[in-house]
Design a protein around this motif. Structure first.
Motif, PDB file in Angstrom:
ATOM      1  N   LEU A 111      24.199  93.586 -18.347  1.00  0.00           N
ATOM      2  CA  LEU A 111      23.027  93.465 -17.486  1.00  0.00           C
ATOM      3  C   LEU A 111      23.175  94.244 -16.182  1.00  0.00           C
ATOM      4  O   LEU A 111      22.233  94.312 -15.392  1.00  0.00           O
ATOM      5  CB  LEU A 111      22.754  91.988 -17.192  1.00  0.00           C
ATOM      6  N   ALA A 112      24.321  94.838 -15.937  1.00  0.00           N
ATOM      7  CA  ALA A 112      24.522  95.677 -14.750  1.00  0.00           C
ATOM      8  C   ALA A 112      23.964  97.059 -15.039  1.00  0.00           C
ATOM      9  O   ALA A 112      24.692  98.017 -15.293  1.00  0.00           O
ATOM     10  CB  ALA A 112      26.007  95.741 -14.403  1.00  0.00           C
ATOM     11  N   THR A 113      22.642  97.170 -15.040  1.00  0.00           N
ATOM     12  CA  THR A 113      21.964  98.396 -15.472  1.00  0.00           C
ATOM     13  C   THR A 113      21.860  99.443 -14.373  1.00  0.00           C
ATOM     14  O   THR A 113      21.634 100.613 -14.659  1.00  0.00           O
ATOM     15  CB  THR A 113      20.544  98.075 -15.960  1.00  0.00           C
ATOM     16  N   GLY A 114      21.963  99.019 -13.125  1.00  0.00           N
ATOM     17  CA  GLY A 114      21.792  99.948 -12.015  1.00  0.00           C
ATOM     18  C   GLY A 114      20.348 100.199 -11.627  1.00  0.00           C
ATOM     19  O   GLY A 114      20.082 100.970 -10.700  1.00  0.00           O
ATOM     20  N   VAL A 115      19.415  99.563 -12.331  1.00  0.00           N
ATOM     21  CA  VAL A 115      17.988  99.699 -12.019  1.00  0.00           C
ATOM     22  C   VAL A 115      17.358  98.301 -12.046  1.00  0.00           C
ATOM     23  O   VAL A 115      17.948  97.365 -12.592  1.00  0.00           O
ATOM     24  CB  VAL A 115      17.260 100.621 -13.033  1.00  0.00           C
ATOM     25  N   PRO A 116      16.162  98.127 -11.463  1.00  0.00           N
ATOM     26  CA  PRO A 116      15.508  96.823 -11.537  1.00  0.00           C
ATOM     27  C   PRO A 116      15.394  96.351 -12.982  1.00  0.00           C
ATOM     28  O   PRO A 116      14.987  97.116 -13.860  1.00  0.00           O
ATOM     29  CB  PRO A 116      14.128  97.080 -10.922  1.00  0.00           C
ATOM     30  N   THR A 117      15.774  95.107 -13.213  1.00  0.00           N
ATOM     31  CA  THR A 117      15.820  94.570 -14.575  1.00  0.00           C
ATOM     32  C   THR A 117      15.147  93.203 -14.610  1.00  0.00           C
ATOM     33  O   THR A 117      15.392  92.364 -13.748  1.00  0.00           O
ATOM     34  CB  THR A 117      17.281  94.444 -15.049  1.00  0.00           C
ATOM     35  N   LEU A 118      14.305  93.019 -15.621  1.00  0.00           N
ATOM     36  CA  LEU A 118      13.669  91.723 -15.868  1.00  0.00           C
ATOM     37  C   LEU A 118      14.242  91.133 -17.139  1.00  0.00           C
ATOM     38  O   LEU A 118      14.289  91.804 -18.172  1.00  0.00           O
ATOM     39  CB  LEU A 118      12.154  91.891 -16.038  1.00  0.00           C
ATOM     40  N   VAL A 119      14.665  89.863 -17.062  1.00  0.00           N
ATOM     41  CA  VAL A 119      15.105  89.130 -18.247  1.00  0.00           C
ATOM     42  C   VAL A 119      14.152  87.963 -18.448  1.00  0.00           C
ATOM     43  O   VAL A 119      13.904  87.187 -17.514  1.00  0.00           O
ATOM     44  CB  VAL A 119      16.549  88.609 -18.101  1.00  0.00           C
ATOM     45  N   VAL A 120      13.596  87.843 -19.657  1.00  0.00           N
ATOM     46  CA  VAL A 120      12.739  86.714 -20.019  1.00  0.00           C
ATOM     47  C   VAL A 120      13.407  85.981 -21.176  1.00  0.00           C
ATOM     48  O   VAL A 120      13.545  86.543 -22.270  1.00  0.00           O
ATOM     49  CB  VAL A 120      11.319  87.173 -20.427  1.00  0.00           C
ATOM     50  N   ASN A 121      13.858  84.769 -20.922  1.00  0.00           N
ATOM     51  CA  ASN A 121      14.529  83.967 -21.946  1.00  0.00           C
ATOM     52  C   ASN A 121      13.902  82.585 -22.018  1.00  0.00           C
ATOM     53  O   ASN A 121      13.265  82.133 -21.058  1.00  0.00           O
ATOM     54  CB  ASN A 121      16.022  83.808 -21.623  1.00  0.00           C
ATOM     55  N   GLY A 122      14.127  81.905 -23.138  1.00  0.00           N
ATOM     56  CA  GLY A 122      13.718  80.521 -23.275  1.00  0.00           C
ATOM     57  C   GLY A 122      14.825  79.586 -22.831  1.00  0.00           C
ATOM     58  O   GLY A 122      16.008  79.907 -22.965  1.00  0.00           O
ATOM     59  N   ASP A 123      14.448  78.420 -22.303  1.00  0.00           N
ATOM     60  CA  ASP A 123      15.470  77.496 -21.820  1.00  0.00           C
ATOM     61  C   ASP A 123      16.225  76.811 -22.962  1.00  0.00           C
ATOM     62  O   ASP A 123      17.240  76.161 -22.738  1.00  0.00           O
ATOM     63  CB  ASP A 123      14.878  76.457 -20.867  1.00  0.00           C
ATOM     64  N   ARG A 124      15.750  76.982 -24.192  1.00  0.00           N
ATOM     65  CA  ARG A 124      16.435  76.398 -25.354  1.00  0.00           C
ATOM     66  C   ARG A 124      17.100  77.467 -26.231  1.00  0.00           C
ATOM     67  O   ARG A 124      17.405  77.213 -27.398  1.00  0.00           O
ATOM     68  CB  ARG A 124      15.446  75.583 -26.183  1.00  0.00           C
ATOM     69  N   ASP A 125      17.320  78.636 -25.667  1.00  0.00           N
ATOM     70  CA  ASP A 125      17.904  79.733 -26.428  1.00  0.00           C
ATOM     71  C   ASP A 125      19.388  79.450 -26.687  1.00  0.00           C
ATOM     72  O   ASP A 125      20.170  79.346 -25.736  1.00  0.00           O
ATOM     73  CB  ASP A 125      17.748  81.038 -25.648  1.00  0.00           C
ATOM     74  N   PRO A 126      19.803  79.336 -27.961  1.00  0.00           N
ATOM     75  CA  PRO A 126      21.219  79.072 -28.247  1.00  0.00           C
ATOM     76  C   PRO A 126      22.137  80.226 -27.866  1.00  0.00           C
ATOM     77  O   PRO A 126      23.357  80.058 -27.819  1.00  0.00           O
ATOM     78  CB  PRO A 126      21.232  78.819 -29.754  1.00  0.00           C
ATOM     79  N   PHE A 127      21.555  81.393 -27.592  1.00  0.00           N
ATOM     80  CA  PHE A 127      22.350  82.545 -27.155  1.00  0.00           C
ATOM     81  C   PHE A 127      22.594  82.537 -25.648  1.00  0.00           C
ATOM     82  O   PHE A 127      23.210  83.450 -25.121  1.00  0.00           O
ATOM     83  CB  PHE A 127      21.659  83.850 -27.549  1.00  0.00           C
ATOM     84  N   GLY A 128      22.099  81.524 -24.961  1.00  0.00           N
ATOM     85  CA  GLY A 128      22.340  81.380 -23.533  1.00  0.00           C
ATOM     86  C   GLY A 128      21.317  82.081 -22.666  1.00  0.00           C
ATOM     87  O   GLY A 128      20.473  82.831 -23.146  1.00  0.00           O
ATOM     88  N   VAL A 129      21.409  81.798 -21.365  1.00  0.00           N
ATOM     89  CA  VAL A 129      20.499  82.359 -20.367  1.00  0.00           C
ATOM     90  C   VAL A 129      21.340  82.902 -19.214  1.00  0.00           C
ATOM     91  O   VAL A 129      22.148  82.160 -18.647  1.00  0.00           O
ATOM     92  CB  VAL A 129      19.512  81.296 -19.841  1.00  0.00           C
ATOM     93  N   PRO A 130      21.181  84.172 -18.864  1.00  0.00           N
ATOM     94  CA  PRO A 130      21.949  84.721 -17.741  1.00  0.00           C
ATOM     95  C   PRO A 130      21.457  84.168 -16.406  1.00  0.00           C
ATOM     96  O   PRO A 130      20.414  83.519 -16.333  1.00  0.00           O
ATOM     97  CB  PRO A 130      21.707  86.218 -17.855  1.00  0.00           C
ATOM     98  N   ASP A 131      22.194  84.447 -15.368  1.00  0.00           N
ATOM     99  CA  ASP A 131      21.809  84.049 -14.012  1.00  0.00           C
ATOM    100  C   ASP A 131      21.063  85.182 -13.332  1.00  0.00           C
ATOM    101  O   ASP A 131      21.367  86.355 -13.551  1.00  0.00           O
ATOM    102  CB  ASP A 131      23.057  83.707 -13.183  1.00  0.00           C
ATOM    103  N   ALA A 132      20.106  84.804 -12.483  1.00  0.00           N
ATOM    104  CA  ALA A 132      19.441  85.800 -11.644  1.00  0.00           C
ATOM    105  C   ALA A 132      20.438  86.298 -10.611  1.00  0.00           C
ATOM    106  O   ALA A 132      21.405  85.611 -10.270  1.00  0.00           O
ATOM    107  CB  ALA A 132      18.233  85.187 -10.964  1.00  0.00           C
ATOM    108  N   ARG A 133      20.224  87.515 -10.135  1.00  0.00           N
ATOM    109  CA  ARG A 133      21.095  88.118  -9.128  1.00  0.00           C
ATOM    110  C   ARG A 133      20.337  89.285  -8.515  1.00  0.00           C
ATOM    111  O   ARG A 133      19.283  89.673  -9.039  1.00  0.00           O
ATOM    112  CB  ARG A 133      22.405  88.601  -9.763  1.00  0.00           C
ATOM    113  N   PRO A 134      20.837  89.875  -7.452  1.00  0.00           N
ATOM    114  CA  PRO A 134      20.146  91.041  -6.897  1.00  0.00           C
ATOM    115  C   PRO A 134      19.968  92.125  -7.962  1.00  0.00           C
ATOM    116  O   PRO A 134      20.912  92.485  -8.665  1.00  0.00           O
ATOM    117  CB  PRO A 134      21.094  91.507  -5.784  1.00  0.00           C
ATOM    118  N   GLY A 135      18.742  92.608  -8.080  1.00  0.00           N
ATOM    119  CA  GLY A 135      18.436  93.640  -9.066  1.00  0.00           C
ATOM    120  C   GLY A 135      18.043  93.098 -10.425  1.00  0.00           C
ATOM    121  O   GLY A 135      17.592  93.843 -11.286  1.00  0.00           O
TER     122      GLY A 135
END
Length: 198
Positions: free
Chosen positions: A139-163
C-alpha cells in the motif's frame, strides 16, 4: 492486446463531455471485470466524467482460473497501461485500481505506470486467518490511494495513514456485493476530492 504474458483485454468506456481522469480497473484472482463492485464503480465514474478501462489479465483471457505469479501479473498490467497510453491518448490524470488481486497489482505497479492515484477495492491485507502474512507494504504506492473494504472481510482491513484514505463499509465481506452503490459512491467522492471527477 499482446503482452509479454499473453493476450490481455481492455474495454474502454468514455463519458460524454469533458473527461476529468482515466481509471484503469483490474479484476480479482478468480473473477472478471463484471463483478458487482467494478460494475457499479464503472457506471458511477463514467457518469462523473471519468473514462474507465476494464482490464482482463492474460490468464483469464486464456480461460484459466488460477492467477499467474505476481511478477507476471504486474508485467502484463504495465504492458496494457503502456499500450493504452499509446493508442487511446487521453491527456488526463491516470488512476489505476482494481479489486482484490487487481488492487494489489495496481498498488505494486503505481510508480512504474505513472499513475496519479490508486483505487483499491477489497484490498486483501493478508490471507484469511493469517494476519502475520501481511501485504501492508504494497500500500506504500507513493501516490494518493483509496482503499474500500468491508468490515467483515476475512482478508483483513488495512489502517488509514497519510496518503491512504480508508472507507470501511459495514456488513460487507470480501466480494463487496451487499451494496455496490456505496462502493461506487466512495470511489467517486474520492475522485472528486482530487478534482479527477465532476
Amino acid at each position: 492486446m499482446e503482452t509479454p504474458r499473453g493476450v490481455a483485454r481492455a474495454e474502454t468506456i468514455k463519458p460524454k463531455g469533458k473527461i476529468g481522469s482515466w481509471l484503469l480497473l483490474g479484476h480479482g484472482a478468480g473473477g472478471d471485470v463484471g463483478s458487482a463492485d467494478l460494475t457499479a464503480v464503472t457506471e458511477a465514474a463514467v457518469a462523473a466524467g471519468v473514462a474507465v478501462a476494464l482490464v482482463t489479465q492474460p490468464y483469464r483471457v486464456a480461460g484459466r482460473n488460477a492467477p499467474a505469479p505476481a511478477p507476471q501479473l504486474d508485467e502484463a498490467w504495465l504492458a496494457v497501461v503502456a499500450e493504452l497510453r499509446r493508442t487511446v491518448k487521453i491527456k488526463v490524470p491516470l488512476i489505476v485500481g482494481g479489486r482484490s488481486s487487481g488492487a494489489r497489482v495496481a498498488c505494486r505497479t503505481a510508480p512504474d505506470s505513472g499513475a496519479a492515484g490508486v483505487v483499491a477495492l477489497a484490498f486483501p491485507l493478508h490471507p484469511p486467518g493469517r494476519p502475520e502474512k501481511t501485504r501492508d507494504g504494497e500500500l506504500a504506492t507513493g501516490v494518493p490511494t483509496l482503499v474500500v473494504n468491508g468490515d467483515r472481510d476475512p482478508f483483513g482491513v488495512p489502517d488509514a495513514r497519510p496518503g491512504l484514505d480508508l472507507v470501511v463499509l459495514p456488513g460487507e465481506r470480501h466480494d463487496l456485493r451487499k451494496d455496490p452503490s456505496a462502493v461506487a459512491a466512495a470511489v467517486v467522492g474520492w475522485l472528486r476530492s482530487h478534482d479527477w471527477a465532476r
